[in-house]
Design an enzyme around this catalytic site. Structure first.
Site, PDB file in Angstrom:
ATOM      1  N   ASP A 258       0.935  -1.259   0.056  1.00 26.79           N
ATOM      2  CA  ASP A 258      -0.052  -0.096  -0.004  1.00 26.79           C
ATOM      3  C   ASP A 258       0.965   1.114   0.044  1.00 26.79           C
ATOM      4  OD1 ASP A 258      -2.654   1.302   0.734  1.00 26.79           O
ATOM      5  OD2 ASP A 258      -1.493   2.129   2.177  1.00 26.79           O
TER       6      ASP A 258
ATOM      7  N   TYR B 292       3.152   9.753   0.303  1.00 24.87           N
ATOM      8  CA  TYR B 292       3.917   8.883   1.164  1.00 24.87           C
ATOM      9  C   TYR B 292       5.519   8.929   0.845  1.00 24.87           C
ATOM     10  CZ  TYR B 292      -0.240   6.354   2.776  1.00 24.87           C
ATOM     11  OH  TYR B 292      -1.435   5.986   3.521  1.00 24.87           O
TER      12      TYR B 292
ATOM     13  N   LYS C  82      -2.803   5.864  -4.223  1.00 26.77           N
ATOM     14  CA  LYS C  82      -3.987   6.880  -3.934  1.00 26.77           C
ATOM     15  C   LYS C  82      -3.879   8.108  -4.692  1.00 26.77           C
ATOM     16  CE  LYS C  82      -3.999   4.819   0.695  1.00 26.77           C
ATOM     17  NZ  LYS C  82      -2.661   4.306   1.078  1.00 26.77           N
TER      18      LYS C  82
ATOM     19  N   HIS D 239      -7.997   9.146  -1.675  1.00 24.18           N
ATOM     20  CA  HIS D 239      -7.201   9.044  -0.221  1.00 24.18           C
ATOM     21  C   HIS D 239      -8.040   9.511   0.786  1.00 24.18           C
ATOM     22  CE1 HIS D 239      -3.068   9.214   1.810  1.00 24.18           C
ATOM     23  NE2 HIS D 239      -4.145   8.517   2.444  1.00 24.18           N
TER      24      HIS D 239
END
Ligand SMILES: NC(=O)c1ccc[n+]([C@@H]2O[C@H](COP(=O)([O-])OP(=O)(O)OC[C@H]3O[C@@H](n4cnc5c(N)ncnc54)[C@H](OP(=O)(O)O)[C@@H]3O)[C@@H](O)[C@H]2O)c1
Length: 258
Positions: free
Chosen positions: A31, A36, A61, A90
């Site tokens: 994921d 990120y 996302k 998200h």
């Protein structure tokens, strides 16, 4: 979809090496998200691993302020992939249900850039709005989910619609690992409290995506297939629910608009 995955929020230290090690251990679902900053490292790890792409399940996302279709393309570029398995919104935007973002994801799906599309942090009413407006049911709702924070109402709704719940922060970001009831149950099964939380999530019927940077944690989090929590202990763990959220916001986001 694999029954357990690897979260990568804050997995920014040695991302490629850690993800490569995770793939070697047997993690198949990874994921990530554009924000990120782990996509390039994940892409590198996939390449290095030499694994058949079809054996992996990559979730990423788009952000609520994005042009979803454009972001989809840049995510693929960062990951060095031709497609991802799952693309999520998200979180819902401040206003509306994210209909425009959803249209962008539908287009990406039609063009084969993504296999499935879904949402994250969505309440039942927001999912209903998306379905009503587009006729497209999200494949997944990725939401915070642990023995200390979950929702039967959300679970039943998702089962009825055929939506998979991906359980994020399944270890409560370590905040509740020392809970006394959890510890007692862990002792009984000869497992760690983290393993009990992960196994509870899986047995409940969700797909946990714990994040781990440390090798020992990566290994431990996968050793959850050699035992089963009995019905009574499942009920005890489920009853720990206080709609707790380990995120700064305090209470589970997806319950706010239900
Ligand atoms: N969609 C969303 O809005 C959203 C929000 C939050 C999270 N997520 C996703 O869900 C993933 C997981 O959630 P999270 O990262 O918030 O929290 P989490 O998985 O509940 O907790 C991660 C923490 O647990 C530690 N840990 C891992 N295995 C352990 C073990 N066996 N024993 C003790 N500690 C252990 C990790 O330590 P080390 O790293 O030091 O090993 C890390 O500090 C994220 O990484 C992200 O991919 C999505």
């Amino acid at each position: 979809m694999p029954v357990i995955g690897l979260g990568t929020w804050q997995l920014t230290k040695h991302t490629a090496d850690t993800v490569l090690y995770a793939i070697e251990l047997g993690y198949r679902l990874i994921d990530t998200s554009s924000d990120y900053r782990t996509q390039p490292g994940i892409g590198e790890a996939i390449k290095k691993s030499g694994i058949d792409r079809e054996k992996l399940h990559i979730t990423t996302k788009v952000e609520e302020t994005d042009d979803a279709y454009k972001r989809m393309k840049s995510n693929l570029k960062e990951l060095q992939l031709d497609y991802v398995d799952l693309m999520l919104i998200h979180r819902p935007p401040l206003f509306g249900a994210g209909e425009e973002l959803w249209e962008g994801l539908i287009r990406a799906k039609e063009e084969g850039l993504v296999r499935d599309i879904g949402v994250s942090n969505y309440s039942i009413s927001l999912i209903e709005t998306l379905i009503y407006k587009s006729g497209e049911i999200p494949a997944v709702n990725q939401i915070e989910w642990s023995p200390f924070g979950h929702s039967r109402k959300m679970y039943d709704y998702c089962v009825e619609k055929g939506i998979v719940i991906q359980a994020y922060s399944p270890l409560t970001r370590t905040r509740r690992l020392n809970d006394i009831t959890l510890k007692q149950i862990a002792l009984k099964y000869g497992k760690s409290t983290a393993q009990i939380m992960i196994r509870w999530s899986m047995q409940y019927g969700t797909v946990p995506i714990p994040k781990a940077n440390q090798k020992a944690h990566l290994e431990e989090d996968l050793r959850v297939f050699d035992f089963e929590i009995n019905e009574e202990d499942m009920a005890t763990l489920t009853a720990l629910n206080e709609h707790y959220s380990s995120l700064a916001l305090g209470r589970l986001q997806y319950l706010k608009a239900i």
